[in-house]
Motif scaffolding. Structure first.
Motif, PDB file in Angstrom:
ATOM      1  N   ALA A 155       0.833  -1.198   0.000  1.00 39.85           N
ATOM      2  CA  ALA A 155       0.000   0.000   0.000  1.00 39.85           C
ATOM      3  C   ALA A 155       0.868   1.248   0.000  1.00 39.85           C
ATOM      4  O   ALA A 155       0.583   2.230  -0.696  1.00 39.85           O
ATOM      5  N   ALA A 156       1.954   1.207   0.771  1.00 42.85           N
ATOM      6  CA  ALA A 156       2.851   2.359   0.810  1.00 42.85           C
ATOM      7  C   ALA A 156       3.515   2.556  -0.543  1.00 42.85           C
ATOM      8  O   ALA A 156       3.676   3.683  -1.015  1.00 42.85           O
ATOM      9  N   VAL A 157       3.872   1.435  -1.185  1.00 39.35           N
ATOM     10  CA  VAL A 157       4.562   1.525  -2.466  1.00 39.35           C
ATOM     11  C   VAL A 157       3.670   2.183  -3.516  1.00 39.35           C
ATOM     12  O   VAL A 157       4.113   3.011  -4.298  1.00 39.35           O
ATOM     13  N   VAL A 158       2.378   1.832  -3.530  1.00 36.62           N
ATOM     14  CA  VAL A 158       1.509   2.420  -4.539  1.00 36.62           C
ATOM     15  C   VAL A 158       0.995   3.800  -4.115  1.00 36.62           C
ATOM     16  O   VAL A 158       0.136   4.373  -4.759  1.00 36.62           O
ATOM     17  N   GLY A 159       1.504   4.312  -2.996  1.00 35.44           N
ATOM     18  CA  GLY A 159       1.252   5.710  -2.673  1.00 35.44           C
ATOM     19  C   GLY A 159      -0.036   5.987  -1.932  1.00 35.44           C
ATOM     20  O   GLY A 159      -0.588   7.075  -2.009  1.00 35.44           O
ATOM     21  N   ILE A 160      -0.545   5.010  -1.188  1.00 37.63           N
ATOM     22  CA  ILE A 160      -1.716   5.286  -0.351  1.00 37.63           C
ATOM     23  C   ILE A 160      -1.262   6.078   0.876  1.00 37.63           C
ATOM     24  O   ILE A 160      -0.313   5.679   1.547  1.00 37.63           O
ATOM     25  N   PRO A 161      -1.893   7.218   1.146  1.00 35.82           N
ATOM     26  CA  PRO A 161      -1.417   8.066   2.238  1.00 35.82           C
ATOM     27  C   PRO A 161      -1.676   7.437   3.603  1.00 35.82           C
ATOM     28  O   PRO A 161      -2.818   7.376   4.060  1.00 35.82           O
ATOM     29  N   ALA A 162      -0.607   6.969   4.251  1.00 41.37           N
ATOM     30  CA  ALA A 162      -0.758   6.229   5.498  1.00 41.37           C
ATOM     31  C   ALA A 162      -1.370   7.112   6.593  1.00 41.37           C
ATOM     32  O   ALA A 162      -2.196   6.648   7.372  1.00 41.37           O
ATOM     33  N   GLY A 163      -0.975   8.386   6.631  1.00 46.94           N
ATOM     34  CA  GLY A 163      -1.482   9.271   7.674  1.00 46.94           C
ATOM     35  C   GLY A 163      -2.987   9.419   7.616  1.00 46.94           C
ATOM     36  O   GLY A 163      -3.673   9.294   8.631  1.00 46.94           O
ATOM     37  N   ARG A 164      -3.518   9.639   6.404  1.00 50.09           N
ATOM     38  CA  ARG A 164      -4.973   9.816   6.270  1.00 50.09           C
ATOM     39  C   ARG A 164      -5.705   8.547   6.672  1.00 50.09           C
ATOM     40  O   ARG A 164      -6.744   8.579   7.316  1.00 50.09           O
ATOM     41  N   VAL A 165      -5.110   7.399   6.286  1.00 42.90           N
ATOM     42  CA  VAL A 165      -5.752   6.125   6.604  1.00 42.90           C
ATOM     43  C   VAL A 165      -5.822   5.926   8.112  1.00 42.90           C
ATOM     44  O   VAL A 165      -6.843   5.506   8.661  1.00 42.90           O
ATOM     45  N   ARG A 166      -4.731   6.260   8.805  1.00 40.53           N
ATOM     46  CA  ARG A 166      -4.740   6.089  10.258  1.00 40.53           C
ATOM     47  C   ARG A 166      -5.767   7.002  10.905  1.00 40.53           C
ATOM     48  O   ARG A 166      -6.505   6.607  11.800  1.00 40.53           O
TER      49      ARG A 166
END
Ligand SMILES: Nc1ncnc2c1ncn2[C@@H]1O[C@H](COP(=O)(O)OP(=O)(O)OP(=O)(O)O)[C@@H](O)[C@H]1O
Ligand SMILES: [Mg+2]
Lengths: 284, 330, 254
Positions: free
Chosen positions: A177-188
């Motif tokens: 998910a990080a590799v394809v650029g999903i914003p981890a901060g928003r998800v959290r």
């Protein structure tokens, strides 16, 4: 029909456990940690309902909505202000951090709402209705119906919205998910908001029955965690099934075995399942 | 000061610290015989016993226990019930309670320590809830919510330990022995292995540290120390109640460990002392207890995850280092 | 003699090791090479019981290693370093090296708690051994530094010192000179030569071909989890399969 009576009670409580368990699972999916603050989200739900419905005298349904929104906002604040600044990726440190935040939130609840027990009004009148040969409180029915609605809303959110899909992607494979650029901060942040709303709803629904105090969420929340473990930690359907199993076995145990040890059952089950079936009752 | 003196102090720092600690314990009752003060310091020593054990466990295995108050309870109520209801002598009761706690830790630890991560934290928490629940429910034995009174004091060599000064020498003596053992362990070869285990489990395993066995052994050791602390507690106050053994007490114990620093032996005593003395320093610390304790935990984890004692020690090491370097070139 | 036969390891759908067989003769340096992701580190993890192979056997002499725990394997006289450093940052350099001797003694918490005079005596001897190991790798003057503050190259050699301090029968190294400068690499090379002269067995995973060519008696080449070649350094260098494996990768990089 005694047993039908127990089943109703069990389904009602089970719905609450399921909601709390879902909150645990959502944060676990986004961050890979057990979020102890979930416990206080439940208390907060009851407290917001009290403030809106009793202190301000507004209609109870409005109070329930306010509980969900208010708790979700608190949850987002917790994520932004206390968890995000932690620069560690060590899961045990993060879990411990949520323990600390949970204590702080409980302290804040003490300050704002005091330490006394309070009564909170139910959604509709208190007279039991007769259903399938047993008496049921309307509030118990509301618990089941609103939990079902919440589950449907979650299904729609996780399958139909881009944010929900992103969250599922992170849960199933964080690195990809990080590799394809999903914003981890928003998800959290979103995970905390949704988990907070689930906890707040659970608290607003259950406190009219249990009465409200600053520690009410602790026992309920930990039982919700036990439900999540029963169903296999992290699994959403598992959380719901685990919650219902726990609620019904508690009610039956209280009715047929010993009401004194009803509250300990969840924790004995929790230890047994962790020790012998860490993947949960349903897991392969 | 000259370089040789500094070198002497530095290379004998542990021995000197132990001597200073022993001297302080011996002198303290001469400085104050205020029973209130001594009650506080005795309580610090008793709780420190449990915290040292918990710290050895948490600091070496990188695992969190949120249920050590359950072991404390086993010691306290084991001592209480066996002396009050079964009429056993306090020492026999203490021993039996410690064995019970060890057995319990073994049964819980063997399956759970195989799993990584949060399993142990949640399971210990659950055990604590169950034990607390039993204390409340089995009132014919435990006295239920109102507690159990009339527990006799311990006696050593015919002397009954029933006044604060005698208790002071006893509990601090035991604590110093335990601290000495813990310091030995930390400095020994197995102790080096434990430090690596805390930082990197796979690394430690590949270098010959038997990971599972060590984790279980340390859990059992910490359970026994907590049980002994609980027994001392019961025999000192003659009275125990369930409130002293709730899950909130367990989190307080864990907070003491984190405050002092995981894996830091002296830090355990520091952590226990700070948390116990806070309410004496300021009323607000008691009124807003959750806020303060939780805030300490959050602040330490965010800003100084190595704990207070390590931070102090690092500062001091840096100073010595600078001093030595300055004098080496001179 | 360390003998691997048909070692296979799968991660979900990915076959990281596919029936790998080779032997490491006592007293020799065997180099294990291959492009990134070939499965070299996975092979070492299987050897040490960190990963359990799905099939195959690994024998040290007559002893089967598959199924043993890492600490039991360490106690048979194997020692290793890691590709990604595994150090305790707050421990001093000297204490870090001492951990390398843990496998030499029964692991007893009691002995640690009591610290009897006999223990103290052996600890003094061990401290000396640790200082010597540090000295051979040029780190003795940093013995009381905390390991965490060392530069990368120093940390790498510190791990090597920890692995050799117990004079293991079989030394297993995962990219010991990756990221080291010329001088540091030379210190490692001369230490490896000394170990071979002393009759130790070395299994060396390394990308530095220069070092491999100078030190190795035998070279084993992995690609995509399969052993594609084995032989002396010169033989392997001429093997078209090996060239292809590496060149194929270079095209991807370029
Ligand atoms: N724990 C794991 N889970 C899933 N896949 C893994 C795991 N460990 C390794 N792999 C995969 O197995 C393959 C082999 O990895 P390995 O680390 O053994 O390669 P390597 O030869 O050591 O490469 P390098 O030269 O980069 O160190 C890689 O594709 C890697 O992504
Ligand atoms: Mg590798």
């Amino acid at each position: 029909m005694d047993w039908m009576q127990f089943i109703w009670a069990g389904l009602g409580n089970g719905a609450i456990y399921a909601l709390i368990a879902l909150g645990f699972c959502i944060v676990y999916g986004a961050m890979g940690i057990v979020n102890f603050v979930q416990v206080d989200f439940v208390t907060l739900g009851g407290m917001f309902l009290y403030s809106v419905a009793v202190t301000a005298g507004l209609p109870v349904p409005l109070g329930v909505v306010a509980s969900m929104v208010g708790t979700a906002l608190v949850a987002m604040a917790v994520e932004r202000m206390a968890l995000r600044p932690a620069r560690t990726a060590n899961h045990l440190v993060l879990v411990f951090l949520t323990v600390g935040i949970s204590i702080v939130v409980r302290g804040a609840i003490h300050m704002v709402w005091g330490k006394n027990r309070m009564a909170v009004p139910p959604l509709t009148a208190d007279d039991p209705v007769r259903l399938l040969g047993a008496y049921v409180l309307p509030q118990t029915l509301w618990m089941m119906v609103l939990t079902l609605l919440a589950i449907l809303a979650l299904v729609w959110f996780f399958r139909g919205t881009p944010l929900g899909l992103a969250m599922r992607a992170v849960a199933s494979n964080p690195r990809a998910a990080a590799v394809v650029g999903i914003p981890a901060g928003r998800v959290r942040l979103a995970a905390y908001a949704v988990a907070g709303a689930c906890g707040g709803l659970a608290g607003a629904l259950v406190t009219p029955i249990t009465t409200l105090s600053a520690d009410v969420g602790v026992l309920l929340g930990l039982k919700g965690f036990a439900a999540a473990i029963l169903g296999g930690f992290g699994s959403f359907p598992g959380a719901v099934v685990g919650g219902l199993i726990l609620g019904i076995s508690e009610a039956l145990a209280a009715g047929y075995l010993s009401s004194a040890y009803k509250d300990a059952l969840a924790f004995v089950l929790l230890v047994l399942v962790l020790a012998w079936r860490p993947q949960g009752l349903l897991g392969r | 000061m000259n370089a040789r003196l500094v070198h002497f102090v530095w290379s004998h720092r542990l021995g000197l610290l132990v001597i200073v600690a022993v001297a302080m314990v011996l002198i303290f009752p001469l400085v104050t015989n205020n029973p209130y003060t001594l009650e506080l310091t005795n309580r610090i020593a008793i709780i420190s016993l449990a915290v040292v054990g918990l710290n050895l466990f948490m600091g070496s295995t990188g695992q969190i226990s949120l249920g050590h108050a359950a072991f404390l309870a086993m010691g306290a109520y084991g001592s209480g019930v066996l002396t009050v209801h079964a009429g056993l002598s306090p020492w026999v009761a203490l021993l039996a309670a410690a064995v019970l706690a060890a057995f319990f830790a073994l049964v819980v630890g063997v399956p759970l320590l195989r799993l990584s991560g949060h399993a142990l934290a949640m399971a210990t928490l659950a055990c604590n809830v169950v034990v607390h629940h039993v204390l409340l429910q089995e009132d014919q034995w435990t006295g239920g919510p109102s507690g159990l009174a009339g527990i006799p004091p311990l006696s050593v060599g015919g002397i009954l330990l029933d006044n604060p000064v005698q208790l002071h020498f006893f509990v601090w003596g035991v604590l110093l022995l335990v601290l000495f053992g813990a310091l030995n362990l930390v400095r020994s070869l197995p102790g080096r292995g434990l430090a690596l285990l805390a930082a990197d489990e796979i690394g430690a395993a590949c270098l010959g540290v038997p990971v599972l066995r060590v984790k279980v052994a340390l859990l059992v050791l910490s359970a026994v120390l907590a049980a002994v602390a609980g027994s001392f507690f019961a025999h000192t106050y003659g009275y125990v109640s369930p409130d002293s053994f709730s899950i909130f007490v367990s989190t307080d114990l864990a907070i003491m460990v984190v405050l002092g620093g995981m894996g830091s032996v002296w830090g355990s005593v520091l952590g226990a002392a700070v948390i116990i003395l806070l309410p004496e320093v300021s009323d607000a610390a008691e009124t807003y207890k959750e806020f303060v304790h939780g805030g300490i935990l959050v602040a330490i984890l965010l800003f100084a995850p190595q704990g207070a004692m390590r931070a102090i020690r690092q500062g001091w090491q840096l100073a010595v280092w600078r001093w030595r370097r300055a004098h080496a070139t001179a | 003699m360390l003998r691997l036969e048909g070692v296979t390891k799968r991660f979900g759908g990915l076959t990281a090791l596919d029936g790998v067989s080779f032997a490491v003769a006592p007293g020799t340096v065997t180099a294990l090479i291959g492009p990134n992701g070939a499965g070299k580190s996975t092979l070492l993890d299987c050897l040490f019981g960190v990963q359990r192979p799905d099939a195959g056997s690994i024998r040290l002499g007559e002893r089967e290693l598959v199924g043993l725990s890492p600490d039991a394997i360490a106690r048979l006289g194997l020692a290793r370093t890691f590709q990604n450093l595994r150090l305790a940052p707050f421990e001093t350099v000297l204490d870090t090296v001492l951990v390398g001797l843990v496998a030499r003694q029964p692991f007893s918490l009691w002995a640690g708690l009591l610290r009897l005079p006999a223990t103290r005596h052996t600890e003094r001897a061990m401290r000396l051994a640790a200082l010597q190991a540090l000295d051979r790798l040029g780190l003795a003057h940093k013995a009381d530094w905390p390991a965490g503050v060392l530069a990368y190259g120093d940390k790498k050699r510190l791990e090597l010192a920890r692995a050799i301090v117990a004079e293991p029968q079989v030394l297993v190294l995962d990219e010991p000179v990756a990221g080291l400068n010329r001088v540091e690499t030379e210190a490692v090379a001369s230490e490896l030569r000394r170990l071979r002269r002393a009759g130790r067995t070395v299994l060396l995973v390394e990308h530095d071909m220069d070092l491999v060519m100078r030190l190795a008696d035998t070279v084993v080449v992995l690609d995509g989890g399969r052993r594609i070649a084995q032989g002396t350094p010169v033989e392997v260098q001429r093997n078209p399969l090996v060239l292809e494996a590496y060149l194929g990768q270079m095209e991807v990089v370029a």
